[in-house]
Design a protein around this motif. Sequence first.
Motif, PDB file in Angstrom:
ATOM      1  N   ARG A   1       0.815  -1.202   0.000  1.00 10.31           N
ATOM      2  CA  ARG A   1       0.000   0.000   0.000  1.00 10.31           C
ATOM      3  C   ARG A   1       0.852   1.256   0.000  1.00 10.31           C
ATOM      4  O   ARG A   1       0.430   2.274  -0.524  1.00 10.31           O
ATOM      5  N   VAL A   2       2.049   1.200   0.573  1.00  8.28           N
ATOM      6  CA  VAL A   2       2.918   2.372   0.612  1.00  8.28           C
ATOM      7  C   VAL A   2       3.301   2.804  -0.808  1.00  8.28           C
ATOM      8  O   VAL A   2       3.354   3.995  -1.104  1.00  8.28           O
ATOM      9  N   VAL A   3       3.537   1.847  -1.681  1.00  6.15           N
ATOM     10  CA  VAL A   3       3.958   2.153  -3.049  1.00  6.15           C
ATOM     11  C   VAL A   3       2.946   3.046  -3.756  1.00  6.15           C
ATOM     12  O   VAL A   3       3.323   3.973  -4.468  1.00  6.15           O
ATOM     13  N   VAL A   4       1.679   2.808  -3.562  1.00 10.03           N
ATOM     14  CA  VAL A   4       0.643   3.545  -4.283  1.00 10.03           C
ATOM     15  C   VAL A   4       0.086   4.728  -3.489  1.00 10.03           C
ATOM     16  O   VAL A   4      -0.765   5.456  -3.996  1.00 10.03           O
ATOM     17  N   ASP A   5       0.581   4.948  -2.286  1.00  9.51           N
ATOM     18  CA  ASP A   5       0.085   6.024  -1.419  1.00  9.51           C
ATOM     19  C   ASP A   5       0.750   7.355  -1.785  1.00  9.51           C
ATOM     20  O   ASP A   5       1.880   7.632  -1.391  1.00  9.51           O
ATOM     21  N   GLU A   6       0.037   8.188  -2.521  1.00 12.37           N
ATOM     22  CA  GLU A   6       0.585   9.454  -2.996  1.00 12.37           C
ATOM     23  C   GLU A   6       0.810  10.472  -1.886  1.00 12.37           C
ATOM     24  O   GLU A   6       1.459  11.496  -2.105  1.00 12.37           O
ATOM     25  N   SER A   7       0.338  10.199  -0.686  1.00 13.61           N
ATOM     26  CA  SER A   7       0.604  11.110   0.429  1.00 13.61           C
ATOM     27  C   SER A   7       2.001  10.884   1.015  1.00 13.61           C
ATOM     28  O   SER A   7       2.500  11.711   1.762  1.00 13.61           O
ATOM     29  N   LYS A   8       2.632   9.771   0.660  1.00 11.87           N
ATOM     30  CA  LYS A   8       3.986   9.464   1.131  1.00 11.87           C
ATOM     31  C   LYS A   8       5.013  10.136   0.223  1.00 11.87           C
ATOM     32  O   LYS A   8       4.772  10.354  -0.962  1.00 11.87           O
ATOM     33  N   ALA A   9       6.172  10.419   0.763  1.00 12.32           N
ATOM     34  CA  ALA A   9       7.263  10.982  -0.032  1.00 12.32           C
ATOM     35  C   ALA A   9       7.644  10.010  -1.151  1.00 12.32           C
ATOM     36  O   ALA A   9       7.589   8.790  -0.968  1.00 12.32           O
ATOM     37  N   PRO A  44       3.105  -6.159 -20.022  1.00  9.60           N
ATOM     38  CA  PRO A  44       1.754  -6.469 -19.523  1.00  9.60           C
ATOM     39  C   PRO A  44       1.739  -7.679 -18.579  1.00  9.60           C
ATOM     40  O   PRO A  44       0.941  -7.732 -17.648  1.00  9.60           O
ATOM     41  N   SER A  45       2.657  -8.609 -18.788  1.00  7.97           N
ATOM     42  CA  SER A  45       2.717  -9.803 -17.944  1.00  7.97           C
ATOM     43  C   SER A  45       3.424  -9.553 -16.609  1.00  7.97           C
ATOM     44  O   SER A  45       3.308 -10.352 -15.685  1.00  7.97           O
ATOM     45  N   GLY A  46       4.166  -8.467 -16.511  1.00  9.03           N
ATOM     46  CA  GLY A  46       4.877  -8.161 -15.274  1.00  9.03           C
ATOM     47  C   GLY A  46       6.235  -7.526 -15.540  1.00  9.03           C
ATOM     48  O   GLY A  46       6.525  -7.069 -16.646  1.00  9.03           O
ATOM     49  N   PHE A  75       0.852  -9.980  -5.895  1.00 13.02           N
ATOM     50  CA  PHE A  75       0.525  -8.891  -4.972  1.00 13.02           C
ATOM     51  C   PHE A  75      -0.203  -9.461  -3.771  1.00 13.02           C
ATOM     52  O   PHE A  75      -0.725 -10.563  -3.810  1.00 13.02           O
ATOM     53  N   ILE A  76      -0.193  -8.696  -2.699  1.00  6.50           N
ATOM     54  CA  ILE A  76      -0.910  -9.102  -1.496  1.00  6.50           C
ATOM     55  C   ILE A  76      -2.100  -8.179  -1.254  1.00  6.50           C
ATOM     56  O   ILE A  76      -3.191  -8.631  -0.959  1.00  6.50           O
ATOM     57  N   ALA A  77      -1.918  -6.871  -1.402  1.00  5.71           N
ATOM     58  CA  ALA A  77      -2.997  -5.934  -1.096  1.00  5.71           C
ATOM     59  C   ALA A  77      -3.449  -5.094  -2.282  1.00  5.71           C
ATOM     60  O   ALA A  77      -4.635  -4.844  -2.444  1.00  5.71           O
ATOM     61  N   VAL A  78      -2.516  -4.639  -3.125  1.00  9.40           N
ATOM     62  CA  VAL A  78      -2.859  -3.699  -4.204  1.00  9.40           C
ATOM     63  C   VAL A  78      -2.306  -4.227  -5.529  1.00  9.40           C
ATOM     64  O   VAL A  78      -1.090  -4.279  -5.719  1.00  9.40           O
ATOM     65  N   PRO A  79      -3.182  -4.602  -6.455  1.00 15.56           N
ATOM     66  CA  PRO A  79      -2.723  -5.191  -7.724  1.00 15.56           C
ATOM     67  C   PRO A  79      -1.855  -4.277  -8.579  1.00 15.56           C
ATOM     68  O   PRO A  79      -1.059  -4.756  -9.374  1.00 15.56           O
ATOM     69  N   THR A  80      -1.958  -2.968  -8.426  1.00 15.70           N
ATOM     70  CA  THR A  80      -1.223  -2.036  -9.293  1.00 15.70           C
ATOM     71  C   THR A  80       0.152  -1.648  -8.752  1.00 15.70           C
ATOM     72  O   THR A  80       0.852  -0.870  -9.384  1.00 15.70           O
ATOM     73  N   TRP A  81       0.557  -2.193  -7.602  1.00 16.07           N
ATOM     74  CA  TRP A  81       1.817  -1.766  -6.977  1.00 16.07           C
ATOM     75  C   TRP A  81       3.002  -1.891  -7.923  1.00 16.07           C
ATOM     76  O   TRP A  81       3.865  -1.010  -7.940  1.00 16.07           O
ATOM     77  N   LEU A  82       3.053  -2.943  -8.718  1.00 16.77           N
ATOM     78  CA  LEU A  82       4.220  -3.203  -9.560  1.00 16.77           C
ATOM     79  C   LEU A  82       4.389  -2.127 -10.629  1.00 16.77           C
ATOM     80  O   LEU A  82       5.467  -1.557 -10.778  1.00 16.77           O
ATOM     81  N   SER A  83       3.324  -1.827 -11.345  1.00 17.39           N
ATOM     82  CA  SER A  83       3.433  -0.823 -12.415  1.00 17.39           C
ATOM     83  C   SER A  83       3.550   0.594 -11.852  1.00 17.39           C
ATOM     84  O   SER A  83       4.309   1.409 -12.380  1.00 17.39           O
ATOM     85  N   VAL A  84       2.846   0.895 -10.779  1.00 17.01           N
ATOM     86  CA  VAL A  84       2.952   2.223 -10.164  1.00 17.01           C
ATOM     87  C   VAL A  84       4.380   2.468  -9.688  1.00 17.01           C
ATOM     88  O   VAL A  84       4.967   3.521  -9.932  1.00 17.01           O
ATOM     89  N   GLY A  85       4.950   1.477  -9.022  1.00 18.79           N
ATOM     90  CA  GLY A  85       6.324   1.610  -8.531  1.00 18.79           C
ATOM     91  C   GLY A  85       7.333   1.732  -9.652  1.00 18.79           C
ATOM     92  O   GLY A  85       8.273   2.532  -9.573  1.00 18.79           O
ATOM     93  N   TRP A  86       7.155   0.951 -10.706  1.00 20.84           N
ATOM     94  CA  TRP A  86       8.100   1.054 -11.822  1.00 20.84           C
ATOM     95  C   TRP A  86       8.024   2.431 -12.464  1.00 20.84           C
ATOM     96  O   TRP A  86       9.035   2.992 -12.885  1.00 20.84           O
ATOM     97  N   ASP A  87       6.823   3.000 -12.535  1.00 21.63           N
ATOM     98  CA  ASP A  87       6.695   4.357 -13.068  1.00 21.63           C
ATOM     99  C   ASP A  87       7.507   5.351 -12.239  1.00 21.63           C
ATOM    100  O   ASP A  87       8.083   6.297 -12.782  1.00 21.63           O
ATOM    101  N   LEU A  88       7.580   5.147 -10.935  1.00 23.44           N
ATOM    102  CA  LEU A  88       8.376   6.027 -10.071  1.00 23.44           C
ATOM    103  C   LEU A  88       9.873   5.884 -10.360  1.00 23.44           C
ATOM    104  O   LEU A  88      10.622   6.855 -10.302  1.00 23.44           O
ATOM    105  N   TRP A  89      10.318   4.671 -10.651  1.00 25.81           N
ATOM    106  CA  TRP A  89      11.744   4.381 -10.843  1.00 25.81           C
ATOM    107  C   TRP A  89      12.233   4.574 -12.276  1.00 25.81           C
ATOM    108  O   TRP A  89      13.424   4.846 -12.498  1.00 25.81           O
ATOM    109  N   SER A  90      11.383   4.383 -13.245  1.00 28.50           N
ATOM    110  CA  SER A  90      11.816   4.201 -14.638  1.00 28.50           C
ATOM    111  C   SER A  90      12.648   5.332 -15.234  1.00 28.50           C
ATOM    112  O   SER A  90      13.438   5.096 -16.143  1.00 28.50           O
ATOM    113  N   THR A  91      12.518   6.540 -14.743  1.00 27.64           N
ATOM    114  CA  THR A  91      13.273   7.653 -15.327  1.00 27.64           C
ATOM    115  C   THR A  91      14.404   8.155 -14.432  1.00 27.64           C
ATOM    116  O   THR A  91      15.058   9.141 -14.758  1.00 27.64           O
ATOM    117  N   VAL A  92      14.651   7.473 -13.331  1.00 23.17           N
ATOM    118  CA  VAL A  92      15.667   7.914 -12.366  1.00 23.17           C
ATOM    119  C   VAL A  92      17.044   7.389 -12.779  1.00 23.17           C
ATOM    120  O   VAL A  92      17.322   6.205 -12.640  1.00 23.17           O
TER     121      VAL A  92
END
Length: 188
Positions: A1-9, A44-46, A75-92
């Motif tokens: 849930r932390v990965v997708v929580d936009e209120s977190k840094a 799309p597969s991961g 995933f355990i709680a949020v199905p989108t964690w993988l793609s959301v997190g990769w979007d955060l990392w992909s341009t760093v």
Amino acid sequence: RVVVDESKARFIRMFAWYRCVRAWTAMRHDDHRGLLPKLIRMLPSGLRGTLVRTKTTGAGKKKEQLEVVVDAAAFIAVPTWLSVGWDLWSTVFPERDFFLGVPTEGLQAMRCMEATYADSSAMSRALLQELSDEAGDKLLHYSASLGFWSEHSDRSFLVSLAALIPDIDSTWLDDVGRWSQKTSSGYV
């Protein structure tokens, strides 16, 4: 849930994603040194990536490279964690020759400076202190409990869960964790 929580840094979310990926791929802390961002793809597969050097792989070793895969259904709680997190990392700093760096002041970005084991351990403890349930109550009430998890804990997560399923062959478990033969079941 932390990965997708936009209120977190942003870096807290990025680091939470990295720890989840380490857990789903049975990676050691040091494996981040061989996980090159330019060799990671979100499909799309991961997630698919290549470890070009690890403790057990690299130039001149039996296995020179290892593929890491996190299925989109992992995933355990949020199905989108993988793609959301990769979007955060992909341009760093996509051309860096390591994966994990250290956060900037304010935790909104990453410096292109390789994180040491001590850095990662400190970041992990900070992340664990951030964790809360859906009601917002902290999950860890005692700071002494932070010492229970180490930078090696992620490596045994997937193998330990899979070992509970009787139909899974133990040789597969050894291969997933890159354990020596007959060692993986000892981590259950």
